[in-house]
Design a protein around this motif. Structure first.
Motif, PDB file in Angstrom:
ATOM      1  N   LYS A  29       0.824  -1.201   0.000  1.00 59.11           N
ATOM      2  CA  LYS A  29       0.000   0.000   0.000  1.00 59.11           C
ATOM      3  C   LYS A  29       0.863   1.257   0.000  1.00 59.11           C
ATOM      4  CE  LYS A  29      -0.548   0.155   5.030  1.00 59.11           C
ATOM      5  NZ  LYS A  29      -1.532   0.152   6.127  1.00 59.11           N
ATOM      6  N   ALA A  30       0.291   2.356  -0.508  1.00 58.56           N
ATOM      7  CA  ALA A  30       1.016   3.615  -0.593  1.00 58.56           C
ATOM      8  C   ALA A  30       1.305   4.152   0.802  1.00 58.56           C
ATOM      9  CB  ALA A  30       0.193   4.623  -1.389  1.00 58.56           C
ATOM     10  N   THR A  31       2.404   4.915   0.909  1.00 59.01           N
ATOM     11  CA  THR A  31       2.809   5.427   2.218  1.00 59.01           C
ATOM     12  C   THR A  31       3.073   6.923   2.140  1.00 59.01           C
ATOM     13  OG1 THR A  31       5.101   4.844   1.711  1.00 59.01           O
ATOM     14  CG2 THR A  31       3.810   3.254   2.984  1.00 59.01           C
ATOM     15  N   TYR A  32       2.158   7.657   1.562  1.00 60.50           N
ATOM     16  CA  TYR A  32       2.301   9.098   1.525  1.00 60.50           C
ATOM     17  C   TYR A  32       0.933   9.759   1.715  1.00 60.50           C
ATOM     18  CZ  TYR A  32       0.883   8.488  -3.367  1.00 60.50           C
ATOM     19  OH  TYR A  32       0.216   8.151  -4.519  1.00 60.50           O
ATOM     20  N   ALA A  33       0.964  11.031   2.048  1.00 58.61           N
ATOM     21  CA  ALA A  33      -0.274  11.767   2.333  1.00 58.61           C
ATOM     22  C   ALA A  33      -0.118  13.203   1.877  1.00 58.61           C
ATOM     23  CB  ALA A  33      -0.585  11.725   3.832  1.00 58.61           C
ATOM     24  N   ILE A  34      -1.226  13.847   1.658  1.00 59.65           N
ATOM     25  CA  ILE A  34      -1.254  15.292   1.424  1.00 59.65           C
ATOM     26  C   ILE A  34      -2.022  15.929   2.567  1.00 59.65           C
ATOM     27  CG2 ILE A  34      -2.110  17.144  -0.047  1.00 59.65           C
ATOM     28  CD1 ILE A  34      -1.593  15.412  -2.448  1.00 59.65           C
ATOM     29  N   ILE A  35      -1.383  16.885   3.214  1.00 63.10           N
ATOM     30  CA  ILE A  35      -1.994  17.620   4.324  1.00 63.10           C
ATOM     31  C   ILE A  35      -2.268  19.038   3.835  1.00 63.10           C
ATOM     32  CG2 ILE A  35      -1.715  18.407   6.699  1.00 63.10           C
ATOM     33  CD1 ILE A  35       0.465  16.169   6.935  1.00 63.10           C
ATOM     34  N   GLY A  36      -3.520  19.404   3.782  1.00 67.06           N
ATOM     35  CA  GLY A  36      -3.896  20.753   3.355  1.00 67.06           C
ATOM     36  C   GLY A  36      -4.218  21.618   4.554  1.00 67.06           C
ATOM     37  N   PHE A  37      -3.969  22.897   4.435  1.00 67.19           N
ATOM     38  CA  PHE A  37      -4.391  23.824   5.493  1.00 67.19           C
ATOM     39  C   PHE A  37      -4.592  25.202   4.891  1.00 67.19           C
ATOM     40  CE2 PHE A  37       0.221  24.308   5.514  1.00 67.19           C
ATOM     41  CZ  PHE A  37       0.425  25.662   5.739  1.00 67.19           C
ATOM     42  N   ASP A  38      -5.492  25.953   5.496  1.00 69.93           N
ATOM     43  CA  ASP A  38      -5.605  27.362   5.135  1.00 69.93           C
ATOM     44  C   ASP A  38      -5.863  28.200   6.374  1.00 69.93           C
ATOM     45  OD1 ASP A  38      -8.307  27.166   5.639  1.00 69.93           O
ATOM     46  OD2 ASP A  38      -8.911  27.245   3.557  1.00 69.93           O
ATOM     47  N   ILE A  72       0.885  20.209   1.942  1.00 72.63           N
ATOM     48  CA  ILE A  72       2.144  19.550   2.294  1.00 72.63           C
ATOM     49  C   ILE A  72       2.089  18.120   1.776  1.00 72.63           C
ATOM     50  CG2 ILE A  72       3.651  18.793   4.184  1.00 72.63           C
ATOM     51  CD1 ILE A  72       2.243  20.988   5.903  1.00 72.63           C
ATOM     52  N   PHE A  73       3.122  17.719   1.049  1.00 70.32           N
ATOM     53  CA  PHE A  73       3.268  16.315   0.666  1.00 70.32           C
ATOM     54  C   PHE A  73       4.272  15.677   1.616  1.00 70.32           C
ATOM     55  CE2 PHE A  73       5.974  13.165  -1.349  1.00 70.32           C
ATOM     56  CZ  PHE A  73       5.044  12.218  -1.747  1.00 70.32           C
ATOM     57  N   ALA A  74       3.943  14.506   2.152  1.00 71.84           N
ATOM     58  CA  ALA A  74       4.825  13.853   3.114  1.00 71.84           C
ATOM     59  C   ALA A  74       4.761  12.346   2.955  1.00 71.84           C
ATOM     60  CB  ALA A  74       4.434  14.244   4.540  1.00 71.84           C
ATOM     61  N   HIS A  75       5.930  11.713   2.994  1.00 74.97           N
ATOM     62  CA  HIS A  75       5.978  10.260   3.117  1.00 74.97           C
ATOM     63  C   HIS A  75       5.665   9.909   4.562  1.00 74.97           C
ATOM     64  CE1 HIS A  75       7.394   9.283  -0.864  1.00 74.97           C
ATOM     65  NE2 HIS A  75       8.344  10.201  -0.777  1.00 74.97           N
ATOM     66  N   VAL A  76       4.719   9.012   4.766  1.00 73.71           N
ATOM     67  CA  VAL A  76       4.276   8.674   6.123  1.00 73.71           C
ATOM     68  C   VAL A  76       4.264   7.154   6.276  1.00 73.71           C
ATOM     69  CG1 VAL A  76       3.004  10.762   6.670  1.00 73.71           C
ATOM     70  CG2 VAL A  76       1.893   9.018   5.283  1.00 73.71           C
ATOM     71  N   GLY A  77       5.419   6.618   6.643  1.00 76.57           N
ATOM     72  CA  GLY A  77       5.540   5.182   6.777  1.00 76.57           C
ATOM     73  C   GLY A  77       4.686   4.610   7.890  1.00 76.57           C
ATOM     74  N   HIS A  78       4.359   5.446   8.891  1.00 75.48           N
ATOM     75  CA  HIS A  78       3.546   4.975  10.017  1.00 75.48           C
ATOM     76  C   HIS A  78       2.084   5.401   9.893  1.00 75.48           C
ATOM     77  CE1 HIS A  78       7.122   3.563  12.079  1.00 75.48           C
ATOM     78  NE2 HIS A  78       7.705   4.723  11.830  1.00 75.48           N
ATOM     79  N   GLY A  79       1.683   5.811   8.698  1.00 72.86           N
ATOM     80  CA  GLY A  79       0.280   6.111   8.454  1.00 72.86           C
ATOM     81  C   GLY A  79      -0.228   7.336   9.175  1.00 72.86           C
ATOM     82  N   LEU A  80      -1.442   7.228   9.713  1.00 73.98           N
ATOM     83  CA  LEU A  80      -2.141   8.374  10.283  1.00 73.98           C
ATOM     84  C   LEU A  80      -1.413   8.958  11.489  1.00 73.98           C
ATOM     85  CD1 LEU A  80      -4.587  10.192  10.149  1.00 73.98           C
ATOM     86  CD2 LEU A  80      -5.844   8.534  11.522  1.00 73.98           C
ATOM     87  N   SER A  81      -0.753   8.135  12.281  1.00 72.72           N
ATOM     88  CA  SER A  81      -0.056   8.653  13.456  1.00 72.72           C
ATOM     89  C   SER A  81       1.034   9.643  13.062  1.00 72.72           C
ATOM     90  CB  SER A  81       0.555   7.505  14.259  1.00 72.72           C
ATOM     91  OG  SER A  81       1.522   6.810  13.485  1.00 72.72           O
ATOM     92  N   GLU A  82       1.694   9.379  11.944  1.00 74.65           N
ATOM     93  CA  GLU A  82       2.728  10.300  11.471  1.00 74.65           C
ATOM     94  C   GLU A  82       2.111  11.581  10.928  1.00 74.65           C
ATOM     95  OE1 GLU A  82       6.836   9.906   8.830  1.00 74.65           O
ATOM     96  OE2 GLU A  82       5.581   8.159   9.274  1.00 74.65           O
TER      97      GLU A  82
END
Length: 571
Positions: free
Chosen positions: A169-178, A225-235
């Motif tokens: 499974k993929a291990t990255y996320a996009i975190i948006g904020f304004d 923000i683009f981030a590699h998150v190997g530990h999923g949601l906790s990261e």
């Protein structure tokens, strides 16, 4: 058999021609021993020397051969094709060089077949550099020097692919904020202060991100923000918490200290999620929910589906308004003391050819959010008073009834309501005292000064003002007493099941007493049984509406309802 090489004296004309050219050029031929350069200008030999001494950009040997001018010329002699064009790139002591090369046969005369090829190389380095600079500008936010939306998507497509483990499974996320309330800061302190705030925000967030994380400004006050998150949601939660802590200290703008609040939402890549643009939209949908909840929101599939549904609804509603596809129905308001029809409340209905029957609870919020409430509200105003005028004409004289129409809080802010009301009344030929504008508590107390001006303008036209859903908002007695309100509408939540409920009866009695003390009339909503109507009449409530009397009716049925009730009024 290959022809012998031309004599030197035969090439004098070519030599003069090549020397006159400002770019690398040479005359080539072929013999049994291979490819030969018969004559070339100084630029050509310098070009050959630079290419031979430096590395071609292509890494594989086969690709280097394909991009080598000698290989292309030899292939042209072998294939006898008419011409050839190709690009050549290599690094020299000045950096990257880019050339556009061409090979063309030199026709000597009609009797002798062509055996010479003219090679030219045009330096396109400046154009390539300009294209590269323009592309960089296209993908960079000019204010913060961060990637913009286009640059962000392109950059993270490669990063996401490189960071994805094979067959997992993929291990990255996009975190948006304004930034919450950014528009208020912009309006109060000016655009330059707003720009300074955006720059400071970008610096603060960048300082708390990890190496490899990518920050971009994708809109006015929107970041991603683009981030590699190997530990999923906790990261993801850890990154979001660092971003939030970056704004614990206020930001100084000129002489002001600004407390900045951010709304954060994220979208985690799924196993089949290859579309970065879609993932970014999901993060933005989560940010929108975060503005309401005040907490980090993680995208769920139904969020984007809901957003798409609202978008479809908005577009269909815009077409319905433009094409006149909306209709009005009218619910009677009954005098609880006499049983006579006091008037009607006008309600909008929409049956779409694709979506079917759409509830006002669905399309009114969409209209308010999109700004369509202004044309919708104006249409409803004109339609209801025009219906009243049509009834007058059918009856042959002015009917002793009024027409209630609801006014949205958003329309109060965005539209010139007094002018809209005045135009609707004038075009229909209806007196102002036959129109009742219904406003909610929240609309009346949001901006008391502006509300007072609006109600004063309506009062000058003899228009009656009713406070709708009274008792469910946050109005206080001071604002109630100071505003020119004529009618309090008791919310249906107090009327439903009031029989046998001492608390609800006490609330209704208090509202009726309050209205009487302030010189106002009362109307109860949601009357469904004769017992409710009788109890409200005994409590002193003036008017009522609900399914006990009639459901909302089309214009013709509403007119006949008035005719029948005027002949034999009953409660």
């Amino acid at each position: 058999m290959t022809a012998p090489l031309p004599a030197v004296e035969d090439l004098r004309g070519y030599t003069a021609f090549l020397k006159a050219l400002p770019y690398p050029a040479a005359l080539l031929t072929q013999s049994p021993s291979g490819l030969h350069v018969l004559v070339g200008n100084a630029e050509f030999f310098s070009f050959v020397e630079d290419q031979a001494a430096n590395e071609l950009l292509d890494c594989e040997d086969s690709q280097r051969r394909q991009r080598n001018w000698r290989h292309r010329a030899q292939a042209m002699f072998d294939s006898q094709r008419r011409s050839d064009r190709f690009e050549l790139e290599f690094h020299d002591r000045l950096g990257l060089r880019a050339y556009s090369c061409s090979l063309t046969w030199v026709e000597e005369d009609d009797a002798q077949p062509a055996r010479l090829v003219l090679f030219t190389a045009t330096d396109r380095t400046s154009e390539r550099n300009a294209e590269s600079t323009l592309r960089k500008e296209l993908m960079t936010d000019s204010l913060t020097s961060l990637p913009n939306r286009i640059g962000f998507v392109e950059q993270i497509e490669g990063l996401a692919e490189n960071g994805r483990p094979a067959a997992s499974k993929a291990t990255y996320a996009i975190i948006g904020f304004d930034l919450v309330r950014f528009s208020r800061i912009n309006e109060s302190l000016g655009a330059m202060a707003g720009d300074e705030l955006i720059i400071t925000v970008a610096r603060r967030v960048k300082s708390v991100l990890r190496a490899g994380d990518v920050l971009a400004r994708i809109g006015g006050n929107e970041f991603a923000i683009f981030a590699h998150v190997g530990h999923g949601l906790s990261e993801v939660l850890q990154i979001a918490e660092r971003v939030r802590k970056a704004f614990e200290a206020p930001i100084r703008l000129s002489t002001y200290l600004i407390n900045v609040e951010v709304a954060l939402g994220c979208a985690l890549a799924q196993e089949d999620s290859d579309d970065i643009e879609r993932l970014l939209r999901q993060a933005q949908a989560a940010v929108k929910r975060a503005k309401k909840s005040g907490a980090l929101e993680v995208y769920r599939a139904n969020v984007l589906r809901e957003a798409l549904k609202r978008f479809t609804l908005e577009n269909r509603l815009r077409e319905a308004i433009d094409n006149g596809e909306l209709t009005m129905v009218f619910q009677p308001l009954i005098n609880l003391q006499t049983g006579a029809v006091k008037g009607f409340e006008a309600l909008t209905r929409w049956e779409d050819s694709v979506l079917g029957q759409v509830s006002p609870n669905e399309f009114i919020p969409v209209a308010e959010e999109s700004g369509l409430i202004v044309p919708l509200g104006r249409w409803a105003m004109c339609e209801c008073v025009q219906t009243l005028a049509d009834w007058d004409r059918r009856f042959g004289e002015t009917l002793p009834i009024t027409m209630n129409v609801n006014l949205s809080p958003v329309q109060m802010v965005r539209d010139n309501v007094p002018r809209a009301v005045e135009e609707a009344l004038r075009y229909a030929g209806i007196a102002g005292n036959r129109l009742i504008i219904e406003l909610t508590e929240s609309a009346l107390i949001a901006d008391p000064d502006k509300t007072r001006q609006l109600l004063g303008a309506l009062q000058a036209m003899d228009v009656t003002v009713a406070m709708d859903d009274f008792g469910t908002g946050f109005s206080n007695l001071a604002s109630l007493q100071s505003l020119p309100i004529d009618v309090l509408k008791i919310d249906r939540s107090f009327v439903t099941d009031m029989i046998g409920d001492a608390d609800k009866i006490a609330i209704v009695r208090a509202i009726v007493s309050l209205a009487g003390a302030l010189g106002m009339e009362t109307t109860a909503e949601g009357i469904e049984t004769p017992d409710m109507a009788d109890a409200l009449r005994k409590l002193g409530c003036h008017f009522g509406q609900g399914y006990h009397f009639a459901r909302p009716l089309p214009p013709q049925e509403a007119f006949h309802y008035w005719l029948e009730r005027s002949a034999a009024p009953t409660i």
